[in-house]
Scaffold this motif. Structure first.
Motif, PDB file in Angstrom:
ATOM      1  N   THR A 111      -3.047  10.578   1.961  1.00  0.00           N
ATOM      2  CA  THR A 111      -3.574  10.397   0.840  1.00  0.00           C
ATOM      3  C   THR A 111      -4.254   8.731   2.472  1.00  0.00           C
ATOM      4  OG1 THR A 111      -2.896  11.248  -0.582  1.00  0.00           O
ATOM      5  CG2 THR A 111      -4.226   9.081  -0.595  1.00  0.00           C
ATOM      6  N   ALA A 112      -5.288   8.687   1.981  1.00  0.00           N
ATOM      7  CA  ALA A 112      -6.106   7.604   2.086  1.00  0.00           C
ATOM      8  C   ALA A 112      -7.167   7.170   1.553  1.00  0.00           C
ATOM      9  CB  ALA A 112      -6.541   8.261   4.049  1.00  0.00           C
ATOM     10  N   THR A 113      -7.512   5.407   1.970  1.00  0.00           N
ATOM     11  CA  THR A 113      -8.283   5.128   1.566  1.00  0.00           C
ATOM     12  C   THR A 113      -9.721   5.331   2.347  1.00  0.00           C
ATOM     13  OG1 THR A 113      -7.099   3.775   0.054  1.00  0.00           O
ATOM     14  CG2 THR A 113      -9.824   2.922   0.150  1.00  0.00           C
ATOM     15  N   ASN A 155      -8.942   9.348  -9.460  1.00  0.00           N
ATOM     16  CA  ASN A 155      -8.133   8.668  -8.946  1.00  0.00           C
ATOM     17  C   ASN A 155      -7.023   8.561 -10.528  1.00  0.00           C
ATOM     18  OD1 ASN A 155      -6.149   7.151  -8.495  1.00  0.00           O
ATOM     19  ND2 ASN A 155      -7.573   5.652  -6.679  1.00  0.00           N
ATOM     20  N   GLY A 194      -9.482  -2.243   5.787  1.00  0.00           N
ATOM     21  CA  GLY A 194      -7.927  -2.630   5.912  1.00  0.00           C
ATOM     22  C   GLY A 194      -7.973  -2.548   7.104  1.00  0.00           C
ATOM     23  N   GLN A 222       3.043   1.130   8.220  1.00  0.00           N
ATOM     24  CA  GLN A 222       1.397   2.074   8.282  1.00  0.00           C
ATOM     25  C   GLN A 222       1.558   2.754   8.581  1.00  0.00           C
ATOM     26  OE1 GLN A 222      -2.287   1.317   8.797  1.00  0.00           O
ATOM     27  NE2 GLN A 222      -2.996  -0.078   6.479  1.00  0.00           N
ATOM     28  N   ASN A 259      -3.786  -2.921   3.042  1.00  0.00           N
ATOM     29  CA  ASN A 259      -4.007  -1.742   2.681  1.00  0.00           C
ATOM     30  C   ASN A 259      -6.000  -1.820   2.445  1.00  0.00           C
ATOM     31  OD1 ASN A 259      -2.052   0.022   2.216  1.00  0.00           O
ATOM     32  ND2 ASN A 259      -1.773  -0.658   0.534  1.00  0.00           N
ATOM     33  N   THR A 285      -7.747   3.057   5.764  1.00  0.00           N
ATOM     34  CA  THR A 285      -6.376   2.733   6.086  1.00  0.00           C
ATOM     35  C   THR A 285      -5.287   4.218   5.379  1.00  0.00           C
ATOM     36  OG1 THR A 285      -6.070   1.281   4.147  1.00  0.00           O
ATOM     37  CG2 THR A 285      -6.387   0.966   6.666  1.00  0.00           C
ATOM     38  N   HIS A 310      -2.704   5.532   2.799  1.00  0.00           N
ATOM     39  CA  HIS A 310      -2.347   4.836   2.128  1.00  0.00           C
ATOM     40  C   HIS A 310      -0.724   5.014   1.699  1.00  0.00           C
ATOM     41  CE1 HIS A 310      -1.344   4.200  -2.282  1.00  0.00           C
ATOM     42  NE2 HIS A 310      -1.567   3.011  -2.553  1.00  0.00           N
ATOM     43  N   HIS A 311      -0.409   6.497   2.149  1.00  0.00           N
ATOM     44  CA  HIS A 311       0.871   7.184   1.479  1.00  0.00           C
ATOM     45  C   HIS A 311       0.823   8.098   1.993  1.00  0.00           C
ATOM     46  CE1 HIS A 311      -1.201   8.300  -2.154  1.00  0.00           C
ATOM     47  NE2 HIS A 311       0.280   9.838  -1.387  1.00  0.00           N
TER      48      HIS A 311
END
Length: 314
Positions: free
Chosen positions: A12-14, A39, A74, A80, A215, A219, A221-222
């Motif tokens: 998952t990314a922003t 979200n 980010g 990361q 973040n 970038t 996120h996880h």
């Protein structure tokens, strides 16, 4: 030894603009939009899920488009995921170079690494992707993505995470999480779980001088790892807490349940269940068409829809 982790579940990314994200993932990469939701921690922001025909765990790339919400760009760095790789068939890289360059996307040839050829691209938000060519991926691609099966993306291949020191990270991953070291190069260790096929591996880059990541837009996120069911997830949570990590309570994401924690190098890990999946609120032939909200947000649907950017997709 108890080894419940099945492989990668999703990344998952922003990202910045919702329409640009849809165009890149659906039109350029040929992934299926399998769920258009919000979200769950900020219902005025979309959450897009892309993957194969039904959003099988291990094929999923997901994004939060945060344009207009004051989120800064980010910084990529230590702690990361800095690159996400998709698996494509051996021999398909010339096709991908022509396709992506034809859409104005810069393509960088990558020197073969750990025995595999790849190319590197960036999306409109600055996220880094690799397409890794191999002949070991038996997963079926999304058949209606406009790309022939001889070239289409099969799913996630791996992710690359950057840490200043790999010692504690590897201790956790090769211990409690059940990974094994399957390949090494200078400054890089590849670990795999439940076999080493595409979708089962993570590459750990050792970068002691790298600055800390922040973040933001552009970038990751996880990264999420898959687990068979909620019972196994609860057992894993207890083991992680006993190990000394701070782990969230189980969170209901409707299509799976999740727990989150930071591994010793700072990367945010999620462990997500395989069930119930994306067919619980849409039939397979309509996945990704309607805005789907969690039950607790339905009362706010009109307000939520007014606050979301208008997007189109096929």
């Amino acid at each position: 030894m108890w080894q419940p982790i099945l492989g990668l579940h999703h990344v998952t990314a922003t990202v910045d603009d919702a329409q640009q994200d849809l165009d890149f993932c659906s039109e350029a990469l040929g992934l299926r939009l399998v769920k258009k939701t919000v979200n769950f921690d900020n219902h005025h922001v979309y959450h897009f899920y892309y993957g194969d025909a039904v959003g099988t765990p291990g094929t999923l790339w997901t994004t939060f488009p945060y344009k207009g919400h004051g989120v800064p760009v980010g910084t990529k760095g230590a702690g990361q995921i800095t690159s996400t790789a998709f698996s494509v068939p051996a021999g398909s890289l010339p096709f991908w170079k022509a396709r992506l360059r034809g859409r104005g996307i810069d393509v960088v040839d990558v020197a073969p690494r750990l025995g595999e050829e790849s190319i590197r691209v960036a999306d409109p938000s600055g996220l880094v992707f690799e397409l890794v060519a191999n002949d070991r991926d038996t997963r079926a691609p999304w058949a209606d993505g406009g790309i022939g099966s001889e070239s289409a993306v099969r799913g996630l291949h791996s992710v690359t995470m950057v840490v200043r020191s790999p010692v504690k990270t590897l201790e956790l991953m090769t211990g409690l999480l059940g990974y094994t070291i399957v390949n090494e190069a200078e400054g890089r260790t590849r670990v795999a779980v439940n076999g080493d096929a595409p979708g089962k591996t993570i590459e750990i880059v050792h970068a002691p001088e790298t600055g800390a990541a922040t973040n933001g837009i552009g970038t990751v996120h996880h990264v999420a790892m898959g687990i068979a069911n909620g019972e196994e997830q609860l057992r894993m949570r207890a083991e992680l807490v006993q190990y000394g990590l701070r782990v969230t309570e189980v969170r209901d994401r409707c299509y799976f349940t999740s727990i989150y924690f930071r591994e010793p190098g700072g990367v945010l890990f999620e462990i997500a269940t395989v069930p119930p999946g994306f067919l619980i609120d849409e039939p397979a032939d309509q996945l990704g068409q309607a805005l789907k909200l969690p039950p607790w947000e339905e009362a706010s649907r009109q307000d939520i829809e007014r606050g979301l950017a208008r997007v189109t997709h096929r």
